[in-house]
Scaffold this active site. Sequence first.
Site, PDB file in Angstrom:
ATOM      1  N   VAL A 245       0.834  -1.206   0.000  1.00  0.00           N
ATOM      2  CA  VAL A 245       0.000   0.000   0.000  1.00  0.00           C
ATOM      3  C   VAL A 245       0.870   1.257   0.000  1.00  0.00           C
ATOM      4  O   VAL A 245       1.893   1.312   0.680  1.00  0.00           O
ATOM      5  CB  VAL A 245      -0.899   0.008   1.256  1.00  0.00           C
ATOM      6  CG1 VAL A 245      -1.732   1.271   1.316  1.00  0.00           C
ATOM      7  CG2 VAL A 245      -1.794  -1.219   1.261  1.00  0.00           C
ATOM      8  N   HIS A 246       0.462   2.240  -0.774  1.00  0.00           N
ATOM      9  CA  HIS A 246       1.131   3.544  -0.777  1.00  0.00           C
ATOM     10  C   HIS A 246       1.057   4.133   0.624  1.00  0.00           C
ATOM     11  O   HIS A 246       0.035   4.024   1.287  1.00  0.00           O
ATOM     12  CB  HIS A 246       0.400   4.445  -1.768  1.00  0.00           C
ATOM     13  CG  HIS A 246       1.154   5.694  -2.085  1.00  0.00           C
ATOM     14  ND1 HIS A 246       1.135   6.794  -1.261  1.00  0.00           N
ATOM     15  CD2 HIS A 246       1.941   6.012  -3.121  1.00  0.00           C
ATOM     16  CE1 HIS A 246       1.888   7.746  -1.797  1.00  0.00           C
ATOM     17  NE2 HIS A 246       2.387   7.294  -2.936  1.00  0.00           N
ATOM     18  N   GLU A 247       2.125   4.795   1.055  1.00  0.00           N
ATOM     19  CA  GLU A 247       2.132   5.268   2.435  1.00  0.00           C
ATOM     20  C   GLU A 247       0.991   6.235   2.728  1.00  0.00           C
ATOM     21  O   GLU A 247       0.457   6.259   3.827  1.00  0.00           O
ATOM     22  CB  GLU A 247       3.488   5.871   2.816  1.00  0.00           C
ATOM     23  CG  GLU A 247       3.942   6.980   1.881  1.00  0.00           C
ATOM     24  CD  GLU A 247       5.277   7.617   2.312  1.00  0.00           C
ATOM     25  OE1 GLU A 247       5.798   7.240   3.373  1.00  0.00           O
ATOM     26  OE2 GLU A 247       5.756   8.498   1.583  1.00  0.00           O
TER      27      GLU A 247
END
Lengths: 347, 347, 343, 343
Positions: D229-231
Amino acid sequence: MMVIRPIQIDDMTSLYRLAEQTGVGFTSLIPDEVILQRKIEASLHSFAKMELNQPANEDYLFVLEDTETGDVVGTTGLLAAVGLEEPFYSYHIGTTTHSSRELGVHNIHPTLVLNNDYTGISEVCTLFLEESYRHSKNGQLLSKSRFMFLAQFPERFTEKIFAEMRGVCDKNGLSPLWESLGKHFFSIEFERADELTALGSKQFIAELMPHNPVYVNLLPESAREVLGKVHEKTAPARHLLEQEGFRFENYVDIFDGGPTIEARISDIRAVRESRLCLSSVGTPKDANEGTHYLVSNAKLEDFRCILIQRATPPGSGLVLSDEEAKHLKVDYKDPVRIVELSPHARR
Amino acid sequence: MMVIRPIQIDDMTSLYRLAEQTGVGFTSLIPDEVILQRKIEASLHSFAKMELNQPANEDYLFVLEDTETGDVVGTTGLLAAVGLEEPFYSYHIGTTTHSSRELGVHNIHPTLVLNNDYTGISEVCTLFLEESYRHSKNGQLLSKSRFMFLAQFPERFTEKIFAEMRGVCDKNGLSPLWESLGKHFFSIEFERADELTALGSKQFIAELMPHNPVYVNLLPESAREVLGKVHEKTAPARHLLEQEGFRFENYVDIFDGGPTIEARISDIRAVRESRLCLSSVGTPKDANEGTHYLVSNAKLEDFRCILIQRATPPGSGLVLSDEEAKHLKVDYKDPVRIVELSPHARR
Amino acid sequence: MYLVRPADFQDLPALERLAQQAGIGFTNFPANRDRLNDKIASSKRALQTDVVNPGDETYLFVLVDEATGDVVGTSGLEAMVGLESPFYSYRIDEVVHASPQLQIHNRIPALFLCHDYSGTSRMMAMIINNQHQNPTAMSLLSRARLLFIAKHSDRFTQKLFVELRGDSDKHGYSPFWESLGKHFFSMDFKKADYLSGVSSKHFIADLMPRYPIYVPTLSSEAQDVIGVVHEDSAKTSDLLLDEGFEFRGYVDIFDAGPTVEARIQDLRTIREQKSGKTLISTKSEIEAKNTDSASYLISAGHLEDFRVTSARAISQVAGLSIDDQTSERLSIGSGSQIQWATL
Amino acid sequence: MYLVRPADFQDLPALERLAQQAGIGFTNFPANRDRLNDKIASSKRALQTDVVNPGDETYLFVLVDEATGDVVGTSGLEAMVGLESPFYSYRIDEVVHASPQLQIHNRIPALFLCHDYSGTSRMMAMIINNQHQNPTAMSLLSRARLLFIAKHSDRFTQKLFVELRGDSDKHGYSPFWESLGKHFFSMDFKKADYLSGVSSKHFIADLMPRYPIYVPTLSSEAQDVIGVVHEDSAKTSDLLLDEGFEFRGYVDIFDAGPTVEARIQDLRTIREQKSGKTLISTKSEIEAKNTDSASYLISAGHLEDFRVTSARAISQVAGLSIDDQTSERLSIGSGSQIQWATL
């Protein structure tokens, strides 16, 4: 005299008349003015291109003219490279083996593998000759004149060239391969599928065809039998091309299983054995008897090809009659290309 | 005089000595007495088979003997049909196109498709010549003598024949294709994989190789570059076969990406141009100067092939010296097969 | 009255008779004395070993007719399949091919060879002598395994599956095999079935089709039997669906019989089973109080001593009241820990 | 205090600002005024229509900061994806290749293009203005949709999924796209991402790889971000996993961001939500009695009138006691039917 020449803008009416005679299943020549007009224009444009980096979407269309009546009685073509704008599909009959050493079983399964391997390759297109002209080697002239063009302008084509052959239909006009394979995926009729393909709408093939190899053994026998076989009416055309060196390399049509045959241009008999010589105009000895020769000029937009007969094999010079020279559009000392119409019997 | 002949039972020691010289990567000739013994026996058995329904597992092994010393200094072979007992794998570099008319994008993707398409096809096997004999056209004799055998006994082989060529390794001896593809699936070293294949244990390939096509574009450039390229040491061998008419048809080795090249036997130059004539024994004119010719007898178990030189092209009869006739095992009026060692330059 | 207990070597002749009766289609239970002996040995080894995680253990149970003492049925459990060689199935997946231009939206079912059940516990096909194929015996033999799993849950995986025998035509041929398998195995169904029971399953990987099989390319007879249960297994199938097993699109690679699966915690017997103490009454007391005629599956004992029977009983807060005959059959006394579930 | 309600046309400028702020990676929310307008119109149409089965409806909600009246966030629901053109994902499957002879047992992960989520309801990515990314606002905006689903369950499928934004490197590049997608799409990520939001998705089928992609053939950077997941979406992701969403091996075809799914009935908010009457008290009474400081998500109204807010409240047998400000915010009176769940 029968002369092969590039199609011209005013051949529209003749081409339409030819198209009307082709009948169902002959999808490359449909009596539709818009399509034919586009074809003619594409051809004119292709012959007119002077500088080519590499073969692209050129589409060369030739006609056979009876100079006595001025009628156009046949047509044939060459495509410089297929599949560059729309995908070109075929099935490759591949081999998959499965073996179990434990059980001592070794099975060899043929499979149909969907591919676009002919992408970017030149194609020898279908040929049509009017019924009443199917004699006097007119068919051979129409078919083989293309090789003279290939021999003269190899830079306009790829190293390899192929031809698609019409596949087998049963007595009801149904393709056994289509009935047992294609129709499950297309839910349309064979004719419609074939027609769409001819019109250049090949996108739907990618959308609908199975992408995984199909095991040939799982198909009914009727379908297995027609893989790589030609329609009986196409058998002579296949024979003619095979005599010239075209070979079946296990590629078949995805709809009817008809074979695709191919050759390296430099290996085609008529290309390999054809040679240039210089013309002179006069009274040829022993004309109209002996061996038949294809003779073409070395021009692009003014390309011409005719059939001559000579009792003595021509040497480095070729004496043409006035009429021959006129129809070939050559003059004294112009280069002409010549080759025996038929291959010698093999040793 | 240098003579090609079938291997004999007492060539074991010589063959072992040759095998010792081959080094790593030369998997068809491994210094292992059991394996070599089996190879020799298989060859003897193959040459001894008189009746053949169709090519099967015959394995013909030839040696090059220096008759002055009696030493065996090279070896080469022919396989009648591969893959009938153990699967034979290759990658076919196919083409897959994807196009979106909506976006005007048309992509052409090369793909590696695993197949067993060479199943049942004859193979021209690797060739080894002792370092000190790599001169005086010995390499050409060793390589092309096989074509004389093919020309004489075409019924023992399939219509097509192929040769596998060693692929490219980097300066550390690693195969870039293996490093970026094969090793993910094998978790063993390249050398071990190669060795297992040579020993005929190909089952593991089926078990471990990816069965779906691999997109070439996803491989690193180093791997893409070596597809269909030969190892620099193999370049002369490739050139030699290509001169004879072998062609790369987009099949490559599954481990190192080296090309497989193929030809129809009847299209191989040395086969096509070779002809039978009748021998006589005497004093040939202008021997040891002029053109080199391959000459073989027409015998199976006693097959012999040598190189001769003649200033004048022989006609329907061929005068052989005593020594030539002796080594060819021919007598007065025996049929011999002859062909120019090298092809003429093409027009 | 019936009792289910782990199999022992003395059961070998009876098991062999059962295997012969079952005939083909029971891959896991070939009529081969050595193999059956191995199966018993493997089960005994598993029961005697201290297992913390499921591994290659197998468990074999027998159904005993208490009236005669005869072994009249058998069923088994495998703690985890696919350890030695992958466990193969076909997954039926639909491949969607759509062309907006032609307004076609096709969903083509295709069979994908997979080993999605590798690493999962399995209930092996159950065999019961024809004369004893009554609901009680079948339910007891089948569900006894679930009580065993409930008791020894560390020995099994969270998911459990069962393969059901596929349909065959009136001549005993599997149309699916005729249309597909035989092309790849070069042998008849019986032999392939037998081999997959007795040999390493490696030959399956060697010979099976590598590419998905598009269902419409099969004969219509073959298409018709995909996922269809053999009529002889219809009762077994009903029992399993009742328990909470579901068909998730996996079929057998030979005969296309369906595979059904469930999470162990979702199975009715396991969810509803209770445990508590044994309260012993007389038969007549039970009969008198058990006005709703409730019968129970009742299990007692661990591992080798595990026993399951069925009886009328009365559920109490503290435990279950059973009669003395039942307690004797289970070799337990008053106050012993037992598990039970409604039959 | 925040309120969630269906979006209306007057929200268009605010939504456009939010879309611009979100930037690329939010395929479903392109900063394109026409498309946003369409989205609002589609949502209004869905709310005004009598729906009996899920179809192509979409629902768009906005988060309103009651203090200012500003729209500070948005989230959406799609009743069923993949109706017009298939909804594509990659399924990560392991291909097992084993050779007993070599004692090798390889499990090679491969990406299979599939449309397994076609025909399923989806929660669309949620966008919240940076200043309002506090737990209460996020939880409210995200979970308000679940209360809507609970109330209107006929309008949704049993399964619900959410796509999470995939990881990108420090330059904003998706290593997965660089290694895979760009070879097939001949365009940059931004453009492909935008097109898949605004155009028919047909071009995906046209250009995507047809064969499975073996993960080890990708660059190691690409392999590293599969399912990551993108931060910026880490908080959203945590919320969803908390709710009961699970990763089942599906990732986005562009950036390999994970897709999480759940059966609606298994989601915490839906399972635990209660419904009952509104009992109105004063704020001080609530504060006084609400000794455990419990805050609730509270929803009221149907379809177009659907409203959700959060407030401290007291759960009673008959219903939920809320203060008058809250009831006013939800436009309800005493005795109105409401739903609630612990915040």
